[in-house]
Every structure is written in C-alpha cells, then in structure tokens.
Write a protein that holds these residues in place. Sequence first.
Motif, PDB file in Angstrom:
ATOM      1  N   GLY A 105       1.268  -1.483   0.030  1.00  0.00           N
ATOM      2  CA  GLY A 105      -0.469  -0.198   0.293  1.00  0.00           C
ATOM      3  C   GLY A 105       0.550   1.632  -0.242  1.00  0.00           C
ATOM      4  O   GLY A 105       1.292   1.206  -0.553  1.00  0.00           O
ATOM      5  N   TRP A 106       0.067   2.684   0.519  1.00  0.00           N
ATOM      6  CA  TRP A 106       0.447   3.845   0.290  1.00  0.00           C
ATOM      7  C   TRP A 106       1.690   4.147   1.815  1.00  0.00           C
ATOM      8  O   TRP A 106       1.436   3.213   2.933  1.00  0.00           O
ATOM      9  CB  TRP A 106      -0.083   4.950   0.340  1.00  0.00           C
ATOM     10  CG  TRP A 106      -1.361   5.175  -0.931  1.00  0.00           C
ATOM     11  CD1 TRP A 106      -2.721   4.446  -0.779  1.00  0.00           C
ATOM     12  CD2 TRP A 106      -1.047   5.006  -2.367  1.00  0.00           C
ATOM     13  NE1 TRP A 106      -3.224   4.343  -1.890  1.00  0.00           N
ATOM     14  CE2 TRP A 106      -2.227   4.820  -2.964  1.00  0.00           C
ATOM     15  CE3 TRP A 106       0.260   4.694  -3.086  1.00  0.00           C
ATOM     16  CZ2 TRP A 106      -2.117   4.805  -4.268  1.00  0.00           C
ATOM     17  CZ3 TRP A 106       0.361   4.414  -4.304  1.00  0.00           C
ATOM     18  CH2 TRP A 106      -0.743   4.903  -5.107  1.00  0.00           C
ATOM     19  N   LYS A 110      -3.554   6.597   6.146  1.00  0.00           N
ATOM     20  CA  LYS A 110      -4.361   6.656   5.197  1.00  0.00           C
ATOM     21  C   LYS A 110      -5.048   7.636   4.413  1.00  0.00           C
ATOM     22  O   LYS A 110      -5.686   8.402   5.548  1.00  0.00           O
ATOM     23  CB  LYS A 110      -6.041   6.088   5.460  1.00  0.00           C
ATOM     24  CG  LYS A 110      -7.014   5.142   4.668  1.00  0.00           C
ATOM     25  CD  LYS A 110      -8.067   4.837   5.626  1.00  0.00           C
ATOM     26  CE  LYS A 110      -9.065   4.169   4.526  1.00  0.00           C
ATOM     27  NZ  LYS A 110     -10.521   3.220   4.488  1.00  0.00           N
ATOM     28  N   GLN A 257      -3.416 -10.458   0.583  1.00  0.00           N
ATOM     29  CA  GLN A 257      -4.645  -9.515   0.058  1.00  0.00           C
ATOM     30  C   GLN A 257      -5.030  -9.933   0.566  1.00  0.00           C
ATOM     31  O   GLN A 257      -6.307 -10.077   1.122  1.00  0.00           O
ATOM     32  CB  GLN A 257      -4.486  -9.157  -0.934  1.00  0.00           C
ATOM     33  CG  GLN A 257      -3.102  -7.935  -1.445  1.00  0.00           C
ATOM     34  CD  GLN A 257      -3.018  -7.783  -3.142  1.00  0.00           C
ATOM     35  OE1 GLN A 257      -3.776  -8.416  -3.690  1.00  0.00           O
ATOM     36  NE2 GLN A 257      -2.707  -6.621  -3.436  1.00  0.00           N
ATOM     37  N   SER A 267      -6.561  -3.828   2.090  1.00  0.00           N
ATOM     38  CA  SER A 267      -5.493  -4.406   1.330  1.00  0.00           C
ATOM     39  C   SER A 267      -5.564  -3.425   0.262  1.00  0.00           C
ATOM     40  O   SER A 267      -5.976  -2.323  -0.136  1.00  0.00           O
ATOM     41  CB  SER A 267      -5.868  -5.580   1.323  1.00  0.00           C
ATOM     42  OG  SER A 267      -7.396  -5.718   0.355  1.00  0.00           O
ATOM     43  N   ALA A 268      -4.122  -2.979   0.062  1.00  0.00           N
ATOM     44  CA  ALA A 268      -4.424  -2.349  -1.672  1.00  0.00           C
ATOM     45  C   ALA A 268      -5.098  -2.778  -2.293  1.00  0.00           C
ATOM     46  O   ALA A 268      -5.336  -0.744  -3.180  1.00  0.00           O
ATOM     47  CB  ALA A 268      -1.819  -2.478  -2.000  1.00  0.00           C
ATOM     48  N   VAL A 271      -7.421   0.191  -3.421  1.00  0.00           N
ATOM     49  CA  VAL A 271      -7.432   1.828  -3.055  1.00  0.00           C
ATOM     50  C   VAL A 271      -8.235   2.615  -3.551  1.00  0.00           C
ATOM     51  O   VAL A 271      -8.603   3.758  -3.352  1.00  0.00           O
ATOM     52  CB  VAL A 271      -5.769   2.223  -3.370  1.00  0.00           C
ATOM     53  CG1 VAL A 271      -4.713   1.082  -2.713  1.00  0.00           C
ATOM     54  CG2 VAL A 271      -5.687   1.751  -4.993  1.00  0.00           C
TER      55      VAL A 271
END
Length: 403
Positions: A105-106, A110, A257, A267-268, A271
């Motif tokens: 992810g980032w 968030k 995931q 989970s990514a 997004v």
Amino acid sequence: MRIASFAVAVTGLTALPGALAWGAAGHEIVATIAQVYLHPTVLPNICHILNFTDPNPNAPLCHLAPVSTWADRLRFRMRWSAALHYVGALDDYPGQRCEFPGERGWAGSKGGNVLGGIRNVTGLLERWGEGETGEEMASEALKFLVHFVGDMHMPLHLTGRDRGGNSDKVLWGGRQTNLHSLWDGLLIAKAVRTVPRNYSLPLPYPQIEGALRGTIYDSYIRRIFWEGLLNEWVDEKDGWLACPTPKEVQQPQGALQQLMSLVGMNSARDVAGETDDEFVCPYAWAQPIHKLNCEIVWPKELDEPPYTHMRIAEERERRSRLVDTHDPHSHSHDEGLTNSPDELLGAHLAGPQPKYVELDTPAYSGVITKKKVVEKLLAQGGIRLAGVLNYLFADEGMGIRQL
C-alpha cells in the motif's frame, strides 16, 4: 473532514522537501486550460467562492491561474498539508519495480496523500453546494483542488523513490540540477523558449483567448491547443474524464491480500474505493501517469554504475547530515541494495569522480518532446480540473464545455 483537521490525517507522514510539482508556470498552464473548458455558469460561482472583486466594471471575471500556486506558497505555514501534494507506494521503485501501490500500500496514513486530498476537498465543495461548508473553508478547498489536480499530473509526485527524484542529480545543458526540478520546470521552460513565432498570434477561438492572461507562456498554451487538444487528442480528450467501475480498477488479489480481506484488514487492492467514484476518480486517472516513471521519466543510467555508486554515497551523506541536525523528515531508500553504503562510499571515493547524466539529449528530452509527453500531461490536468469543477458547480454536471 475539515480542512483544518487534515493535520490529524497526515501526522507522522514524511514531507517531501523542495517538491513543487510543475512549478508556478505548470500549475498556471493547467488552470488556464481548465478555465477554457468551464461551463458558463461555473466561473461566477468560483469567483464568488474566492471572494474576487475588481473595482473596474469592465474587468473580466476572475482567473483560476493566480490561485493555482497558493498551496505551494503557504506550504511552510501549513506544514500539515505537505504530504497532500504527492503519493508514494511502499513497493514502488521505478524503473526496477513499478507498483501503484502494490501489496504494502501507500506510505503514510490512510488518505494522507494527493489522491486523498483531491477526494477530501471535492467532498468539502460538494457540501458547500448543499450549504454545509462555510465560505472561508470552501475558498481554501477550491484553491487546494486546483493545485492538487496539477500535482497529480506530474509523474514524480506519484512515486516516493529518491524523494520524488529530488535526490537524483543530473545535468541539463551542462548545468547541475535534479530529476524532480527537471520535470518541475526545466522541460516546460525549454518548450516555452522553442515555441514557433506563429503561436504568438491569437487563435480563432474567443474562449481560448479569453482565458489567456498575457503571460510569457501564452504561446505555449496556444500550441498545446492547436497541435494537441484541437487536433491530435481531439477524439480522446473526453475519455480522460472517464471513471471505471470499482471492479475495473481493482488490482489482482495475491495470497497476502486475500488473507487480509478474510481478517477484515484493508488491502492495497481497494485503494480505488478510498478515493474514486463514478465522477471523480484520482486513483484511476493517476495510474497511467505513474507508469511514465518507469517508461520514460527515470533514465536507465541512474541505475547503472558508476552513477549508482555516486548516488548512494550522496544519499548516505545527506541522511547523515539530516540525522545530525535531528531533521524529522529524514528517511531511507536503501532497500534492495546489494552492497552496503560503506562499501559503495569507499568505492566512490577511491575511484574517479563520474559525471552526472546529461538529459538534454535527443535520447531523453528529444523523445519527451517528440511524444508531447509534458504537453499531454498539462492538457489532461486541465481537462480533468474543468470536469471536476463542472461536476461541482454546473447545472449540466460532469463534462467539459466544447469549443
């Protein structure tokens, strides 16, 4: 979320010092292109929100361009907003690994990035239309929106590698700069200097000429319109506003995931669900822009000796200085190295000093110019900004005014 409470969302995020996407000229060009495509009912609403007044009754309505750099000018007074100008994926390292964002992810909290920033300020402006957002907050949200959409269309603001290219020293016409600054303004500056003289003449489109402001880059904007938006990209520009369905933008699920989904963890792959809907979809719009980092932005020489050794040694020295001064924004990008920093530093100091990579060449800047990469990014930014503003303020809803 209120603008003032963004600080809570971005607490602990790493800032990106010196990273101003596009610089003033690029942001103003995006805003000027957007103004051309605004529905007639939109600009009065924008002027009202910005509290624009002019004692001259014959003066034109307000322009978006002057407010497009507001978020950069005040970023040191609003340090909580620093992380909202860019987004970085933990698994991303162009051109070796192109992940947007990948399984991890980032980076950061968030929603505390440029994609989340666009989603947030759009929501504030939607609530202004419903009478739920105050005028002052709406004014700040609008100025952030104009700026963030521009930021999103600068590829180096969509990767965290080497602080968005700020750590990568290169040459441009024999003079030292860095990769971020090159994309920030030097490519645009060269393009402005090389615009043919015929573009100094007005185009037969009052809507275009009415949005220009007598700036040094007016001819460049005319060229983007005449060669791109009115010709080469005329059949695809409406598609730049398209937002895919959630299923279309979901990334494939790996084993990790799937496990995270089963235990209820974010989970990514989801997004897009955090930022995108059927009308405004910054994640979907940003995906092909991010790919440019691996396809054309990062020169392959930066990942080959002897430059690799020199870059790592300089980054190690930079981090050492930041730690010595207790700089809270110092961070590391040593992952994936096959040699220790000490070994690389020794090799760098023991051998001849290599030159930085020259990028004002036919193989690099020549290809970017031939493919109109920068011009298309500026045009896409303008079209999408106009589309979002029309969605927010026009009776007709989402879309762009046709020339």
